[in-house]
Design a protein around this motif. Structure first.
Motif, PDB file in Angstrom:
ATOM      1  N   VAL A  31    -112.552 103.169  21.430  1.00 10.83           N
ATOM      2  CA  VAL A  31    -111.101 102.745  22.383  1.00 10.83           C
ATOM      3  C   VAL A  31    -110.165 103.417  21.084  1.00 10.83           C
ATOM      4  O   VAL A  31    -110.036 102.699  20.127  1.00 10.83           O
ATOM      5  CB  VAL A  31    -110.682 101.448  22.547  1.00 10.83           C
ATOM      6  N   PRO A  32    -109.607 104.503  21.190  1.00 12.86           N
ATOM      7  CA  PRO A  32    -108.483 105.142  20.151  1.00 12.86           C
ATOM      8  C   PRO A  32    -107.518 104.230  20.023  1.00 12.86           C
ATOM      9  O   PRO A  32    -106.924 103.530  20.889  1.00 12.86           O
ATOM     10  CB  PRO A  32    -108.237 106.474  20.807  1.00 12.86           C
ATOM     11  N   PRO A  33    -106.877 104.264  18.724  1.00  4.92           N
ATOM     12  CA  PRO A  33    -105.670 103.362  18.458  1.00  4.92           C
ATOM     13  C   PRO A  33    -104.736 103.694  19.352  1.00  4.92           C
ATOM     14  O   PRO A  33    -104.225 104.840  20.123  1.00  4.92           O
ATOM     15  CB  PRO A  33    -105.306 103.832  17.309  1.00  4.92           C
ATOM     16  N   GLY A  34    -103.896 102.647  20.155  1.00  4.96           N
ATOM     17  CA  GLY A  34    -102.836 102.982  20.899  1.00  4.96           C
ATOM     18  C   GLY A  34    -103.105 102.732  22.528  1.00  4.96           C
ATOM     19  O   GLY A  34    -102.190 102.472  23.307  1.00  4.96           O
ATOM     20  N   LEU A  35    -104.356 103.010  22.682  1.00  2.00           N
ATOM     21  CA  LEU A  35    -104.802 103.205  24.075  1.00  2.00           C
ATOM     22  C   LEU A  35    -104.540 101.662  24.669  1.00  2.00           C
ATOM     23  O   LEU A  35    -104.150 101.618  25.696  1.00  2.00           O
ATOM     24  CB  LEU A  35    -106.393 103.752  24.452  1.00  2.00           C
ATOM     25  N   ALA A  36    -105.061 100.636  24.179  1.00  3.80           N
ATOM     26  CA  ALA A  36    -105.059  99.240  25.072  1.00  3.80           C
ATOM     27  C   ALA A  36    -103.549  98.935  25.022  1.00  3.80           C
ATOM     28  O   ALA A  36    -103.204  98.389  26.098  1.00  3.80           O
ATOM     29  CB  ALA A  36    -105.657  98.390  23.907  1.00  3.80           C
ATOM     30  N   ASN A  37    -102.726  99.375  24.295  1.00  2.67           N
ATOM     31  CA  ASN A  37    -101.347  98.932  24.470  1.00  2.67           C
ATOM     32  C   ASN A  37    -100.737  99.731  25.510  1.00  2.67           C
ATOM     33  O   ASN A  37    -100.080  99.293  26.254  1.00  2.67           O
ATOM     34  CB  ASN A  37    -100.499  99.291  23.083  1.00  2.67           C
TER      35      ASN A  37
END
Length: 251
Positions: A34-40
């Motif tokens: 999961v790339p940084p920022g996607l979950a947010n």
């Protein structure tokens, strides 16, 4: 279009395939990340839709949770075999009995045909990945066909995908799972926006007009979709713009 959707995001339900749509494909299913920022971005979209965001995948709910841990999202898993309506609710098994153990054993043995063929047991289905053994595609297909010919009454279907053959029981698919999801709160009465990339997503593309929704494909322009993205990073960027309602509305 992103500006118009952003203005009416509170009336929408966001439904997203995972592999090849949100996340880049990897050599093996366990190597996706999961790339940084996607979950947010997903959390913010969930907030703006009052929880009407769901992941729609062939993976099991347990596998989805491992990928996105520690975050957890509503989801349709196992190609519609199971469903979770909110991040803190219990999973609901919907349409799928377990695959026959002997049939699963015979299908799993196909992985021995060549080094590089990876077996993935998804619980309600079995996947044979050959991204690391592209030369084995024909042999895998023929082996599956032989088993089906020997067991003509076995209630299974084969889903060809991107360097994978997935075998699941008949009687459920992603479209069935999405229809069930859209009958329940907080999704009921909303306009679904679905994004998917593979053959297994086409059943959902087809039903979007029935639900008053929109479908978008990834990597190709599938029939009947409202638009398409070239690759997952474009999907992630679009979702990030969508969640930023004020900026998107000015586009």
């Amino acid at each position: 279009m992103v500006g118009e959707l952003a203005q009416h995001l509170g009336e929408c339900a966001i439904l997203l395939d995972i592999d090849g749509t949100l996340l880049d494909l990897a050599p093996t299913p366990r190597e996706v990340w999961v790339p940084p920022g996607l979950a947010n971005t997903l959390i913010r979209l969930s907030d703006k839709t009052s929880g009407a965001l769901a992941l729609v995948s062939g993976r099991s709910l347990n596998d989805i949770d491992l990928i996105f841990a520690p975050d957890q999202f509503p989801a349709v898993g196992g190609h519609g075999a199971e469903m979770r309506l909110s991040s803190d609710s219990e999973a609901v098994a919907t349409h799928a009995p377990p695959m026959d153990k002997e049939l699963k054993r015979r299908l799993a043995a196909i992985a021995r045909l060549s080094p590089g063929i990876l077996l993935e047991d998804k619980g309600y289905s079995l996947a044979l990945h050959y991204r690391l053994a592209p030369h084995a595609e024909k042999a895998i297909y023929e082996a599956i066909s032989l088993i089906r010919n020997e067991l003509p009454h076995a209630p299974i279907e084969v889903l060809p995908g991107k360097c994978v053959f997935e075998i699941k029981q008949v009687g459920f698919d992603k479209a069935m799972g999405v229809r069930e999801l859209m009958r329940r709160e907080p999704f009921r009465g909303r306009r679904p926006i679905f994004i998917g990339d593979d053959v297994t997503d086409e059943s959902v593309f087809v039903i979007m007009p029935d639900l008053g929704g929109l479908a978008f494909s990834v990597g190709r322009r599938a029939e009947g979709v409202a638009g398409h993205f070239d690759e997952p990073r474009d999907v992630r960027a679009w979702l990030a713009r969508l969640v930023d309602g004020e900026a998107a509305a000015r586009e």
